[in-house]
Design an enzyme around this catalytic site. Structure first.
Site, PDB file in Angstrom:
ATOM      1  N   LYS A 263      73.801 -16.615   3.707  1.00 39.28           N
ATOM      2  CA  LYS A 263      73.069 -17.289   2.634  1.00 39.28           C
ATOM      3  C   LYS A 263      73.235 -16.511   1.324  1.00 39.28           C
ATOM      4  O   LYS A 263      73.512 -17.071   0.289  1.00 39.28           O
ATOM      5  CB  LYS A 263      71.593 -17.404   3.035  1.00 39.28           C
TER       6      LYS A 263
ATOM      7  N   GLU B 290      76.319  -6.347   7.238  1.00 40.79           N
ATOM      8  CA  GLU B 290      76.984  -6.615   8.518  1.00 40.79           C
ATOM      9  C   GLU B 290      78.067  -7.678   8.352  1.00 40.79           C
ATOM     10  O   GLU B 290      79.206  -7.508   8.785  1.00 40.79           O
ATOM     11  CB  GLU B 290      75.962  -7.118   9.552  1.00 40.79           C
TER      12      GLU B 290
ATOM     13  N   GLY C  77      66.877 -18.682   6.085  1.00 38.69           N
ATOM     14  CA  GLY C  77      67.961 -18.305   7.002  1.00 38.69           C
ATOM     15  C   GLY C  77      67.673 -18.711   8.444  1.00 38.69           C
ATOM     16  O   GLY C  77      68.519 -19.277   9.131  1.00 38.69           O
ATOM     17  N   ARG C  78      66.447 -18.463   8.910  1.00 38.55           N
ATOM     18  CA  ARG C  78      66.126 -18.722  10.324  1.00 38.55           C
ATOM     19  C   ARG C  78      65.882 -20.199  10.624  1.00 38.55           C
ATOM     20  O   ARG C  78      65.623 -20.564  11.756  1.00 38.55           O
ATOM     21  CB  ARG C  78      64.962 -17.844  10.764  1.00 38.55           C
TER      22      ARG C  78
ATOM     23  N   GLU D 175      60.068 -13.230  12.765  1.00 33.88           N
ATOM     24  CA  GLU D 175      60.363 -12.948  11.347  1.00 33.88           C
ATOM     25  C   GLU D 175      59.422 -13.765  10.457  1.00 33.88           C
ATOM     26  O   GLU D 175      59.083 -13.352   9.359  1.00 33.88           O
ATOM     27  CB  GLU D 175      61.836 -13.266  11.035  1.00 33.88           C
TER      28      GLU D 175
ATOM     29  N   HIS E  61      63.524 -13.331  39.167  1.00 31.49           N
ATOM     30  CA  HIS E  61      63.942 -12.154  39.931  1.00 31.49           C
ATOM     31  C   HIS E  61      63.968 -10.910  39.062  1.00 31.49           C
ATOM     32  O   HIS E  61      64.525  -9.884  39.458  1.00 31.49           O
ATOM     33  CB  HIS E  61      65.328 -12.400  40.542  1.00 31.49           C
TER      34      HIS E  61
ATOM     35  N   LYS F 107      67.039  -1.822   5.345  1.00 33.49           N
ATOM     36  CA  LYS F 107      68.343  -2.068   4.706  1.00 33.49           C
ATOM     37  C   LYS F 107      68.560  -1.049   3.578  1.00 33.49           C
ATOM     38  O   LYS F 107      69.629  -0.476   3.446  1.00 33.49           O
ATOM     39  CB  LYS F 107      68.395  -3.474   4.105  1.00 33.49           C
TER      40      LYS F 107
HETATM   41  O1  F6P Z   1      67.363  -9.970   8.548  1.00 32.09           O
HETATM   42  C1  F6P Z   1      66.961 -10.550   7.374  1.00 32.09           C
HETATM   43  C2  F6P Z   1      67.763 -11.736   6.973  1.00 32.09           C
HETATM   44  O2  F6P Z   1      67.544 -11.934   5.616  1.00 32.09           O
HETATM   45  C3  F6P Z   1      67.448 -12.995   7.777  1.00 32.09           C
HETATM   46  O3  F6P Z   1      66.307 -13.632   7.347  1.00 32.09           O
HETATM   47  C4  F6P Z   1      68.700 -13.771   7.603  1.00 32.09           C
HETATM   48  O4  F6P Z   1      68.778 -14.820   8.509  1.00 32.09           O
HETATM   49  C5  F6P Z   1      69.722 -12.692   7.815  1.00 32.09           C
HETATM   50  O5  F6P Z   1      69.172 -11.553   7.176  1.00 32.09           O
HETATM   51  C6  F6P Z   1      71.098 -12.965   7.271  1.00 32.09           C
HETATM   52  O6  F6P Z   1      71.100 -13.168   5.885  1.00 32.09           O
HETATM   53  P1  F6P Z   1      72.303 -13.838   5.150  1.00 32.09           P
HETATM   54  O7  F6P Z   1      72.493 -15.213   5.673  1.00 32.09           O
HETATM   55  O8  F6P Z   1      71.938 -13.827   3.691  1.00 32.09           O
HETATM   56  O9  F6P Z   1      73.536 -13.004   5.409  1.00 32.09           O
END
Ligand code: F6P
Length: 545
Positions: free
Chosen positions: A209, A215, A269-270, A355, A386, A514
């Site tokens: 987003k 990452e 995002g979620r 979250e 199990h 972060k």
């Molecule tokens: O972990 C925090 C967060 O902002 C989430 O809410 C989001 O889904 C994720 O990082 C990834 O963010 P982005 O889509 O901006 O890479």
């Protein structure tokens, strides 16, 4: 208009619930059933192909009346209207919360800051359809002229969990494309994935987003460099697509604007799998199934928005959490799907629920003196039986659990499905009824166990039962029923957030880590270590030695 800020503990319904809890909490579910022969039908809702049985919960008619009164006192109805109408209810970020607009059929309109967003949504959906069709049919080809065989979704959090969960859940409906998901910044993830990929036939979808997430950008860069060892820079346009709100950053990364899919700041995002973040879903199962997923969710949106609260599944599910979390002191909720296809469902909901509602400050900015967000966990049945069911059956903690099952399997193997579903029904029955001393004794007698041995073992064999469960029995796992199921939980999150008087749609709590990680990365890449507490400093020195 913002959401109202009402302290739920100051409502008269909350006080009634406290009183009611004192009188009612000792009651056994078995007795509640014995007192009311109509209990199962009284507390079961049928909605489309969903049957939701709330009757194995520690509630009575009176409990529901108090919980519904609480929903009324905090003006849940007003909050729902603001949510669907695109009011800026994510106040700490000044945004609307409109994942529901992503699944609006054509012809409807939703205004954000006076502008109808539905036409834009439809435009992006048309682009998703066109792109997915061309990749699936083989019309779109890689740099050597071969059709695509694999897709890698590069994203994390909401940009990974939704598409990964849904493509797994809809595996039965998948086409020939091999799907991969790279999320962790741990090089193990990307390097292991690359081992199995052919650059000539792999399409990469970078999903972020913000397009600033460490990452995702690290993984995308590693993948781009690997790709460039095999192909030329001009081939990036053929093999990379991006989904983001940040067009400038995408351009910097070098992705062809024709392969860019926008999203909007009013999509959290979620909650974003319904947007272009779901491109990987459309690629995996085809656009029509993706659209059916969205329409299933839309049906649940209508149910949530229109159904009276006493028959409203997300409202009742949300209220039950309040009952267990705030009155019974339950800290966690288990979600147990009885299908391997939903193996990522609990992990997906962990982000959605934790979250969103892991907050300790209310909507007036005051520290909250009551419990909020529940801890979510779970694995598919029967594997979970199990593994951790022992603790749910005989442990000291109260763990309300949702059991999700399907009447019909997709594979059609009745033997397997009946065995699975026998376990599904048996577990909720066992959790509710437990096993009495008399039943244990009868079993011992039948086996000819000595009186002395019986006395020694009886305490361990007795199950007190009274463990609450909700059964969600769905006709079949289809894109539409999956969409409705996900939307059910999304709205449950909303209900809880409104009652707890928190902001469910920001996530400031993930920012500090972060920031610190970025400072520490500087320390790891330089000969010096900046100032830290002595424990962190010691660890860093040790790591660098
Ligand atoms: O972990 C925090 C967060 O902002 C989430 O809410 C989001 O889904 C994720 O990082 C990834 O963010 P982005 O889509 O901006 O890479």
């Amino acid at each position: 208009m913002p959401l109202k800020s009402i302290d739920p503990t100051q409502t008269s319904a909350w006080k009634s619930l406290e009183e009611h809890y004192k009188q009612q909490h000792q009651q056994h579910l078995k007795d509640l059933f014995a007192h009311n022969p109509e209990r199962a039908s009284d507390l079961t809702l049928q909605w489309q192909d969903f049957l939701v049985d709330f009757s194995k919960n520690r509630i009575t008619k009176e409990t529901l009346e108090h919980l519904l009164a609480l929903a009324k006192e905090v003006d849940l109805k007003d909050a729902i209207e603001k949510y669907f109408d695109g009011d800026l209810i994510n106040q700490t970020e000044g945004r609307a919360v409109l994942h529901t607009a992503l699944r609006m059929p054509t012809g409807k309109s939703v205004l954000v800051n006076g502008k109808d967003v539905v036409p834009e949504v439809q435009e992006v959906k048309a682009h998703i359809r066109e792109f997915a069709d061309a990749v699936i049919s083989g019309e779109k080809k890689g740099y050597s002229g071969k059709p695509f065989k694999a897709v890698v979704n590069i994203g994390i959090g909401g940009s990974d969990l939704g598409p990964a969960m849904v493509t797994e859940a809809l595996k039965y409906y998948r086409n020939h494309l091999d799907m991969h998901f790279v999320s962790n910044v741990d090089g193990d993830h990307v390097h292991e994935t690359l081992k199995h990929l052919d650059p000539e036939t792999t399409l990469f979808v970078v999903v972020s987003k913000t397009f600033t997430t460490q990452e995702t950008l690290s993984n995308a860069t590693t993948i781009k460099n690997w790709f460039l060892q095999h192909a030329g820079p001009e081939d990036i346009a053929l093999h990379f697509a991006a989904v983001s709100t940040n067009e400038a950053k995408i351009a910097e990364f070098g992705i062809d604007p024709a392969n860019v899919f926008p999203m909007w700041d009013w999509v959290g995002g979620r909650f974003s799998l319904w947007s272009a973040v779901g491109l990987s879903i459309a690629l995996a199962v085809g656009y029509d199934h993706f659209e059916a997923l969205l329409m299933g969710a839309h049906q649940m949106d209508n149910h949530f928005r229109e159904e009276p609260f006493e028959k409203n599944i997300p409202v009742l599910a949300g209220l039950l959490t309040i009952w267990y979390n705030n009155f019974h002191g339950a800290e966690t909720e288990a979600i147990i799907p009885y299908t391997q296809y939903l193996s990522r469902f609990s992990a997906y909901l962990q982000q959605g629920i934790m979250e969103s509602n892991g907050k300790s400050v209310d909507r007036s900015g005051k520290r909250i003196p009551y419990q909020t967000g529940t801890i979510i966990w779970g694995e598919p049945g029967t594997n979970s039986q199990h593994a951790f069911f022992q603790l749910i059956h005989q442990g000291t903690k109260l763990i309300p659990a949702d059991f999700i099952g399907f009447k019909h399997s997709l594979h059609g193997d009745t033997d397997h499905h009946n065995k699975l579903m026998a376990n599904f029904f048996a577990q909720t029955e066992a959790l509710m009824n437990g096993k009495t001393e008399a039943q244990v004794k009868a079993e011992f007698e039948a086996k000819g166990i000595s009186a002395e041995e019986q006395q020694r073992l009886t305490p361990f064999k007795v199950f007190e039962g009274n463990k609450p469960t909700t059964t969600i029995l769905i006709d079949r796992l289809t894109p539409a029923s999956l969409g409705a199921l996900i939307a059910l939980y999304e709205h449950k999150i909303f209900v809880q957030g409104v009652i707890w008087n928190i902001f469910s749609y920001d996530q400031w709590g993930v920012e500090l880590g972060k920031q610190l990680a970025s400072a520490i990365l500087g320390d790891l890449n330089s000969p010096l270590i900046s100032e830290h507490d002595s424990s962190t400093e010691n660890l860093l020195k040790n790591f660098k030695k």
